[in-house]
Design a protein around this motif. Structure first.
Motif, PDB file in Angstrom:
ATOM      1  N   THR A   1       2.547   1.806  -3.505  1.00  0.00           N
ATOM      2  CA  THR A   1       1.554   2.462  -4.520  1.00  0.00           C
ATOM      3  C   THR A   1       1.320   3.777  -4.216  1.00  0.00           C
TER       4      THR A   1
ATOM      5  N   VAL B   1      -2.941  -3.574  -5.104  1.00  0.00           N
ATOM      6  CA  VAL B   1      -2.722  -3.228  -3.842  1.00  0.00           C
ATOM      7  C   VAL B   1      -3.859  -3.213  -2.974  1.00  0.00           C
TER       8      VAL B   1
ATOM      9  N   LEU C   1       0.876  -1.176  -0.074  1.00  0.00           N
ATOM     10  CA  LEU C   1      -0.160   0.186   0.022  1.00  0.00           C
ATOM     11  C   LEU C   1       0.957   1.269  -0.195  1.00  0.00           C
TER      12      LEU C   1
ATOM     13  N   GLN D   1     -11.476  -1.514  11.351  1.00  0.00           N
ATOM     14  CA  GLN D   1     -10.659  -1.130  12.676  1.00  0.00           C
ATOM     15  C   GLN D   1     -11.816  -0.795  13.696  1.00  0.00           C
TER      16      GLN D   1
ATOM     17  N   LEU E   1      -5.417   5.467   7.592  1.00  0.00           N
ATOM     18  CA  LEU E   1      -6.147   4.671   8.234  1.00  0.00           C
ATOM     19  C   LEU E   1      -5.589   3.324   8.627  1.00  0.00           C
ATOM     20  N   ALA E   2      -4.783   2.756   7.525  1.00  0.00           N
ATOM     21  CA  ALA E   2      -4.425   1.532   8.080  1.00  0.00           C
ATOM     22  C   ALA E   2      -3.046   1.546   9.067  1.00  0.00           C
ATOM     23  N   THR E   3      -2.516   2.869   9.259  1.00  0.00           N
ATOM     24  CA  THR E   3      -1.333   2.914  10.088  1.00  0.00           C
ATOM     25  C   THR E   3      -1.662   3.781  11.145  1.00  0.00           C
ATOM     26  N   ASP E   4      -2.941   3.816  11.427  1.00  0.00           N
ATOM     27  CA  ASP E   4      -3.271   4.968  12.641  1.00  0.00           C
ATOM     28  C   ASP E   4      -3.471   4.296  13.803  1.00  0.00           C
TER      29      ASP E   4
ATOM     30  N   ARG F   1     -12.459   0.499  17.580  1.00  0.00           N
ATOM     31  CA  ARG F   1     -11.860   1.093  18.669  1.00  0.00           C
ATOM     32  C   ARG F   1     -12.539   1.010  19.878  1.00  0.00           C
TER      33      ARG F   1
ATOM     34  N   THR G   1     -14.100   2.073  12.181  1.00  0.00           N
ATOM     35  CA  THR G   1     -13.733   2.659  10.740  1.00  0.00           C
ATOM     36  C   THR G   1     -13.437   1.575   9.909  1.00  0.00           C
TER      37      THR G   1
ATOM     38  N   ALA H   1     -14.061   4.948  -3.429  1.00  0.00           N
ATOM     39  CA  ALA H   1     -13.253   4.329  -2.348  1.00  0.00           C
ATOM     40  C   ALA H   1     -13.374   5.385  -1.203  1.00  0.00           C
TER      41      ALA H   1
ATOM     42  N   TRP I   1     -12.568   0.779   5.689  1.00  0.00           N
ATOM     43  CA  TRP I   1     -12.263   1.325   4.216  1.00  0.00           C
ATOM     44  C   TRP I   1     -12.980   0.357   3.088  1.00  0.00           C
TER      45      TRP I   1
ATOM     46  N   ALA J   1      -7.129   8.964  -2.253  1.00  0.00           N
ATOM     47  CA  ALA J   1      -7.603   7.580  -1.624  1.00  0.00           C
ATOM     48  C   ALA J   1      -6.605   6.921  -1.235  1.00  0.00           C
ATOM     49  N   LEU J   2      -5.549   6.476  -1.872  1.00  0.00           N
ATOM     50  CA  LEU J   2      -4.398   5.843  -1.189  1.00  0.00           C
ATOM     51  C   LEU J   2      -3.874   6.249   0.124  1.00  0.00           C
TER      52      LEU J   2
ATOM     53  N   GLN K   1     -10.636  -2.710   4.944  1.00  0.00           N
ATOM     54  CA  GLN K   1      -9.931  -2.617   6.078  1.00  0.00           C
ATOM     55  C   GLN K   1     -11.038  -2.516   7.298  1.00  0.00           C
TER      56      GLN K   1
ATOM     57  N   ALA L   1      -5.364   8.333   2.145  1.00  0.00           N
ATOM     58  CA  ALA L   1      -6.681   8.236   3.157  1.00  0.00           C
ATOM     59  C   ALA L   1      -6.486   6.793   3.814  1.00  0.00           C
ATOM     60  N   ARG L   2      -6.217   5.891   2.774  1.00  0.00           N
ATOM     61  CA  ARG L   2      -6.366   4.424   3.242  1.00  0.00           C
ATOM     62  C   ARG L   2      -5.281   4.137   4.191  1.00  0.00           C
TER      63      ARG L   2
END
Lengths: 289, 467
Positions: free
Chosen positions: A122, B5, A119, B99, A190-193, B101, B76, B63, B78, A183-184, B97, A186-187
């Motif tokens: 990209t 991806v 991710l 998540q 989110l993924a590494t939040d 909390r 949250t 997206a 995706w 979008a990439l 995704q 934002a994602r």
């Protein structure tokens, strides 16, 4: 005829508001000559990209009208203007050693687990393309967020008639928001939040990801977070940092990276989160005295 | 179709031309239902509904992040949404995704405050310690602890650990407070088993604590002064009946606690690397030891509730608060088991006249059982109701339920309903019912096989004004 006159009326009404800023660009660099010219250039490039399926003749016939039509759609215009401001801020920070593409956070993720690394890679590629395009004043429709893309396709259909409608259908079918840079980012944000991920530290995250994360946490559009990185919008950044729940210390540090010369009224970093959010929302009552 | 991806979707779903959810995998479906949706039915997750609508109207592949609250946690996700095609009027939804909390910081603080309040309420000995864990002031509330308070305040320079025996520890220096928190403790002059609760007192900048509160808590009530040893040697009948609590339990607890502590050390490989199998054996030893300790506790309780002089000391309490505390205490276990406890909300209240500690004990038993026997991912509801002179707490689960024959037996002594090997002693419900009756109330069950079980604890109601 009425529509023509309405356009003239709008221009006259805007004169009083906009002209002073355009003339004395010092106090509002977001309306500076460079920003305006670059925004126009992006719209022009975007129009050319949208008309790409109509051949050389279609491009020549429709280009001027499509640029005007795109400029008349506030959402699209604001998006392009924000892209310009982001590019300008990135160049300003790059001069002080902040890489506009590869930030320390990206380096960490590229070495992380496979999904995160893919991710991040990209997103990084998209960010590199964006930086390159900004420097050349280029833009492509495929990178627009869905709402702006929708506006652009409506404009295309309105200007170029049947051929435009057909081209719009084709572009619609190939559009995939998940592949856009925004979008990439934002994602990825989110993924590494997690608390350890320094998304709200511009030095570590880089400006692009910082703006995305700041907008997510503060609950505003990304365009607003980008605006706050522009010269002349320092206090907005301060309020956004507080509204995003960044503690006073790290907020001061982030400010020092993005606006090192800012001289702000002192208590900004101590402002309560909800008051900062209320001020940003223009809610004077909630913001107190 | 969408490039590498994106990876595999965690869940997929589909809507129809009217934005109704017509297909969905977990966890998407669960969130939709918890948001109040029907299936199939209109999409109930507001942000998702909006995004699906947008994809349908614009015909663009979207997206976006979708954020939703489902009562206990924030989610949250995706999501990527494919717009309608010529063949399908609705959208396809892919969740990439997810998540959650759970337990935001606010809840942790509430849990810590609740634990502190509970410790302060049930402690029979309390002391304020300085940073080196030496007592500044100490006070015993039970007759068998008065001596300890005197000894501690007489020698202010000595850490509190010098005045007691920490079971399973040979350290003389005070350990880090986190290691001592919850430690089993023996106290000279008291027959009862104790454990320590240490609450740090936060410094001004939230750094190192500036001191500690020490609370000593016992599950065994003070039984009066020890009988002087009678010359005849023949024990009074009451005393024989209390043999386990007074004599067997203290002798057994210490070595078993040591076994558990050592097994835990081996299991966690604190002393160096170890083959996986041995670590697993150590885990078995530790859990068997824990089981023995629980059994001893249960047997001690059994003796107490069966003794003819057993009394509870009723007080005006709030059943809602007891229920919230019980569910807070079992929060970690419920998360481990993936079971959600739906406790009365803050602000709810139901006054009753009963002994706080005993009601808590019964509720911990009932909720603990529900967590043990209900399937993963299910819910345990705690409901309150007042019925005339009685206030009721109902603990309902989605477990296998009980048929009528089982319901008749379930409150029996050592009744295991054919189960084994799950750490139960078969005494919990028996003791709980005795406790309920001793408080002038009742503990009963309503259930049918496959329908879950509802355990109902009734105690005398209190007046709202007095609560």
């Amino acid at each position: 005829m009425l529509a023509e006159f309405a356009r003239e009326e709008r221009a006259r009404a805007a004169l009083g508001v906009v002209l002073p800023h355009l003339v004395s660009a010092d106090d509002a660099p977001v309306l500076g000559e460079e920003a305006v010219v670059r925004t126009r250039a992006l719209l022009s490039a975007l129009a050319a990209d949208l008309l790409g399926g109509l051949g050389e003749a279609g491009l020549v016939d429709n280009h001027v009208a499509l640029v005007a039509e795109l400029a008349g759609r506030p959402l699209l215009l604001a998006h392009c203007h924000a892209l310009v401001l982001e590019g300008q801020a990135a160049e300003r920070l790059a001069a002080r050693g902040l890489d506009p593409v590869l930030s320390p956070a990206f380096e960490t993720w590229l070495a992380a687990d496979r999904d995160t690394a893919a991710l991040a890679m990209t997103a990084l590629t998209a960010q590199a393309r964006f930086t390159c395009r900004q420097r050349r004043m280029e833009a492509v429709a495929a990178e627009l967020p869905a709402e702006a893309m929708h506006e652009a396709l409506l404009a295309l259909g309105a200007v170029a008639g049947e051929a435009g409608e057909a081209a719009a259908t084709e572009l619609r079918a190939h559009y995939d928001e998940s592949r856009t840079r925004l979008a990439l980012l934002a994602r990825l944000a989110l993924a590494t939040d997690d608390p350890a991920a320094p998304l709200l530290d511009p030095q570590a995250a880089g400006l692009a990801l910082f703006a995305t994360a700041l907008a997510q946490r503060a609950g505003v559009a990304r365009e607003e977070a980008v605006l706050a990185a522009a010269v002349g919008q320092e206090l907005r950044l301060g309020l956004l940092l507080r509204a995003a729940g960044v503690a006073p210390g790290p907020a001061q540090a982030a400010m020092a990276v993005v606006h090192p010369d800012a001289e702000l009224p002192q208590p900004w970093a101590e402002l309560a989160e909800d008051r900062a959010a209320a001020l940003l929302a223009g809610d004077d009552e909630g913001a107190g005295a | 179709m969408t490039g590498g991806v994106n990876g595999a979707a965690l869940a997929r779903g589909a809507s129809d031309g009217e934005d109704r959810l017509i297909a969905a995998d977990e966890p998407l479906l669960g969130l939709h239902l918890r948001c109040g949706g029907e299936f199939p039915g209109p999409i109930a997750i507001p942000a998702l509904r909006e995004a699906v609508q947008r994809a349908r109207v614009t015909g663009l592949r979207l997206a976006t992040a979708v954020t939703a609250q489902d009562g206990t946690e924030g989610v949250t996700a995706w999501v990527e949404i494919d717009p309608p095609t010529n063949d399908e009027a609705g959208c396809r939804i892919a969740v990439r995704q997810w998540q959650t909390r759970a337990a935001p910081a606010e809840d942790d603080r509430v849990a810590a405050r609740r634990r502190a309040a509970l410790a302060r309420q049930t402690a029979e000995f309390s002391a304020r310690l300085d940073t080196r864990q030496c007592a500044v002031v100490a006070e015993g509330h039970a007759p068998d602890l008065a001596g300890l308070a005197e000894r501690m305040t007489a020698e202010p320079g000595k850490p509190w650990t010098e005045f007691v025996t920490i079971e399973g520890s040979t350290h003389h220096q005070p350990l880090h407070w986190r290691l001592l928190d919850g430690a089993p403790v023996r106290i000279g002059g008291s027959e009862r088993p104790w454990h320590a609760i240490i609450l740090p007192i936060a410094g001004p900048a939230g750094g190192e604590p500036v001191g500690f509160e020490l609370h000593l808590v016992s599950d065994v009530p003070f039984a009066g002064p020890p009988e002087p040893v009678a010359g005849s040697g023949a024990a009074a009948p009451g005393e024989t009946a209390r043999m386990i609590g007074r004599e067997v339990a203290p002798v057994l607890r210490q070595p078993i606690a040591r076994i558990v502590a050592n097994a835990e050390t081996i299991r966690s490989r604190l002393m160096g690397p170890l083959a996986e199998e041995y670590s697993a054996y150590a885990a078995d030893i530790a859990s068997a030891g824990q089981h023995l300790l629980t059994l001893i506790d249960d047997l001690t309780d059994l003796e107490v509730v069966e003794s003819p002089e057993f009394r509870t000391s009723p007080d005006r309490i709030d059943l809602a608060e007891v229920a919230r505390q019980a569910s807070g205490i079992l929060g970690v276990k419920s998360r481990e088991r993936g079971i959600e406890i739906d406790a009365p909300k803050l602000g709810e209240s139901l006054p009753a006249v009963a002994e706080f500690r005993r009601v808590l004990q019964v509720l911990l038993n009932l909720i603990g059982n529900a967590l043990r026997y209900a399937p993963e991912g299910s819910q345990v509801w705690i409901r309150l109701e007042q019925d005339g002179e009685f206030a009721r707490v109902i603990v309902a689960d989605q477990g296998p339920g009980l048929d009528e024959a089982q319901q008749a037996r379930v409150f029996g002594k050592f009744e295991r309903l054919g189960r084994s090997g799950d750490g139960g002693s078969g005494l919990g419900l028996y003791i709980s019912r005795r406790l309920a009756r001793a408080m002038g109330g009742e503990l009963s069950v309503e259930s049918a096989p496959g329908q879950g079980a509802r355990f109902i604890l009734s105690v005398p109601a209190g007046s709202a004004a007095a609560a």
